[in-house]
Design a protein around this motif. Sequence first.
Motif, PDB file in Angstrom:
ATOM      1  N   GLN A 138     -14.921  43.755   1.068  1.00  0.00           N
ATOM      2  CA  GLN A 138     -15.003  44.383  -0.245  1.00  0.00           C
ATOM      3  C   GLN A 138     -14.688  43.334  -1.314  1.00  0.00           C
ATOM      4  OE1 GLN A 138     -15.430  47.918  -0.775  1.00  0.00           O
ATOM      5  NE2 GLN A 138     -15.889  48.068   1.406  1.00  0.00           N
ATOM      6  N   LEU A 139     -15.515  43.248  -2.333  1.00  0.00           N
ATOM      7  CA  LEU A 139     -15.274  42.351  -3.463  1.00  0.00           C
ATOM      8  C   LEU A 139     -14.791  43.189  -4.642  1.00  0.00           C
ATOM      9  CD1 LEU A 139     -15.467  39.433  -4.542  1.00  0.00           C
ATOM     10  CD2 LEU A 139     -17.827  39.947  -5.239  1.00  0.00           C
ATOM     11  N   LEU A 140     -13.575  42.921  -5.092  1.00  0.00           N
ATOM     12  CA  LEU A 140     -12.961  43.696  -6.167  1.00  0.00           C
ATOM     13  C   LEU A 140     -12.973  42.875  -7.446  1.00  0.00           C
ATOM     14  CD1 LEU A 140      -9.903  45.199  -4.244  1.00  0.00           C
ATOM     15  CD2 LEU A 140     -12.274  46.034  -4.365  1.00  0.00           C
ATOM     16  N   LEU A 141     -13.746  43.327  -8.427  1.00  0.00           N
ATOM     17  CA  LEU A 141     -13.893  42.581  -9.676  1.00  0.00           C
ATOM     18  C   LEU A 141     -12.828  42.993 -10.679  1.00  0.00           C
ATOM     19  CD1 LEU A 141     -17.776  42.678 -10.087  1.00  0.00           C
ATOM     20  CD2 LEU A 141     -16.356  40.989  -8.895  1.00  0.00           C
ATOM     21  N   GLU A 142     -12.376  42.006 -11.432  1.00  0.00           N
ATOM     22  CA  GLU A 142     -11.301  42.233 -12.397  1.00  0.00           C
ATOM     23  C   GLU A 142     -11.762  41.853 -13.807  1.00  0.00           C
ATOM     24  OE1 GLU A 142      -6.984  40.178 -13.338  1.00  0.00           O
ATOM     25  OE2 GLU A 142      -7.458  40.678 -11.261  1.00  0.00           O
ATOM     26  N   PRO A 143     -11.424  42.662 -14.806  1.00  0.00           N
ATOM     27  CA  PRO A 143     -11.707  42.259 -16.189  1.00  0.00           C
ATOM     28  C   PRO A 143     -10.763  41.140 -16.600  1.00  0.00           C
ATOM     29  CG  PRO A 143     -10.386  44.245 -16.200  1.00  0.00           C
ATOM     30  CD  PRO A 143     -10.694  43.946 -14.755  1.00  0.00           C
ATOM     31  N   ASP A 144     -11.238  40.255 -17.443  1.00  0.00           N
ATOM     32  CA  ASP A 144     -10.424  39.108 -17.853  1.00  0.00           C
ATOM     33  C   ASP A 144     -10.979  38.608 -19.183  1.00  0.00           C
ATOM     34  OD1 ASP A 144     -10.030  35.955 -17.880  1.00  0.00           O
ATOM     35  OD2 ASP A 144      -8.491  36.756 -16.547  1.00  0.00           O
ATOM     36  N   PRO A 145     -10.118  38.195 -20.120  1.00  0.00           N
ATOM     37  CA  PRO A 145     -10.612  37.784 -21.435  1.00  0.00           C
ATOM     38  C   PRO A 145     -11.484  36.539 -21.411  1.00  0.00           C
ATOM     39  CG  PRO A 145      -8.271  37.283 -21.207  1.00  0.00           C
ATOM     40  CD  PRO A 145      -8.640  38.145 -20.044  1.00  0.00           C
ATOM     41  N   SER A 146     -11.448  35.772 -20.305  1.00  0.00           N
ATOM     42  CA  SER A 146     -12.226  34.535 -20.256  1.00  0.00           C
ATOM     43  C   SER A 146     -13.615  34.722 -19.649  1.00  0.00           C
ATOM     44  CB  SER A 146     -11.467  33.467 -19.452  1.00  0.00           C
ATOM     45  OG  SER A 146     -11.382  33.811 -18.083  1.00  0.00           O
ATOM     46  N   VAL A 147     -13.893  35.921 -19.099  1.00  0.00           N
ATOM     47  CA  VAL A 147     -15.184  36.135 -18.433  1.00  0.00           C
ATOM     48  C   VAL A 147     -16.022  37.158 -19.206  1.00  0.00           C
ATOM     49  CG1 VAL A 147     -14.156  35.534 -16.213  1.00  0.00           C
ATOM     50  CG2 VAL A 147     -14.331  37.953 -16.876  1.00  0.00           C
ATOM     51  N   PHE A 148     -17.254  37.351 -18.758  1.00  0.00           N
ATOM     52  CA  PHE A 148     -18.158  38.262 -19.468  1.00  0.00           C
ATOM     53  C   PHE A 148     -17.596  39.674 -19.548  1.00  0.00           C
ATOM     54  CE2 PHE A 148     -21.458  35.009 -18.722  1.00  0.00           C
ATOM     55  CZ  PHE A 148     -22.107  35.030 -19.944  1.00  0.00           C
ATOM     56  N   THR A 149     -17.023  40.169 -18.458  1.00  0.00           N
ATOM     57  CA  THR A 149     -16.432  41.509 -18.464  1.00  0.00           C
ATOM     58  C   THR A 149     -14.992  41.400 -18.966  1.00  0.00           C
ATOM     59  OG1 THR A 149     -15.942  41.244 -16.106  1.00  0.00           O
ATOM     60  CG2 THR A 149     -17.911  42.491 -16.692  1.00  0.00           C
TER      61      THR A 149
END
Length: 286
Positions: free
Chosen positions: A136-147
Amino acid sequence: MKLGIITDEVTQDIRKAVDFAMKHGLHGLELRSVDDMSIDMLPLKRVKEIKDIIESHGLEVCNISSSFFKCSINSKKEYDDNIEKLKRLMERAHILGCRTIRGFSFFTDGSFDERIDEIIDKFQLPLRMIEEEDIQLLLEPDPSVFTTNHRKLSKLIDLLGSNRIGAVYDPGNGIYDPDFEKPYPDGFNEIKNFIRHVHVKDARLVDGKPESVKIGTGWVPYAEIFKALNAMGYEGYVVLETHYRPKSRIPEELLQKPGGSLFSYNGDLASEESMVELKKMLVDYL
């Protein structure tokens, strides 16, 4: 809910991290860097040793906190390097008995909405890879990335349309969001259908700039958040990602890609303070 901590928020020494976990009655440990190396770069022999140390104390590895796809979307070399990184991460995940790996959505370079098709295209190979490896790949929001926030992340996960992709709900990152998404209820409501893991940090704005602080002293309404998670039946991990340091500030470049001894400096003191407060908030839910 189950309680954990990212080990390099305390120390680079896995045995000391296990001692911290046992002292506070934690259920698991999340790995990002150990022995001054990111998990994907640790020798396989050492990974097996780390697994044995953790499991011998009745703990588990609850997630691998990687920097996968914290790279330029415009660089073929960086893309290819991250695909190789994912291969190494999955190999180590299997050894550690962990089926989840944290990832991101490329360093921001323009409008998320304008480049979302390109982002989705870049994820097609990783999607095939994690499917083959039962990861499972769990994506995280972050101010340095697109999301940069949970609204954008929810849109991306929805469009990817794979049950292999989930979200790390990280309300503390909302204080850093350039779009000023409210961590709760806004961020929570945007991402709640995809939450599979939760990171906890706290922050507030000081002179207009975000600053990490001890859990419970910032602007993230964790009492409301934990109540909402409990109400929706969340039974996964709540993991302390301290980021606060009592006698210093973590350099900006290390906040973008945490890891190593400089990042861990004074983390034991900060994590002790924050874990005490976090356990008070979670006493009715653990």
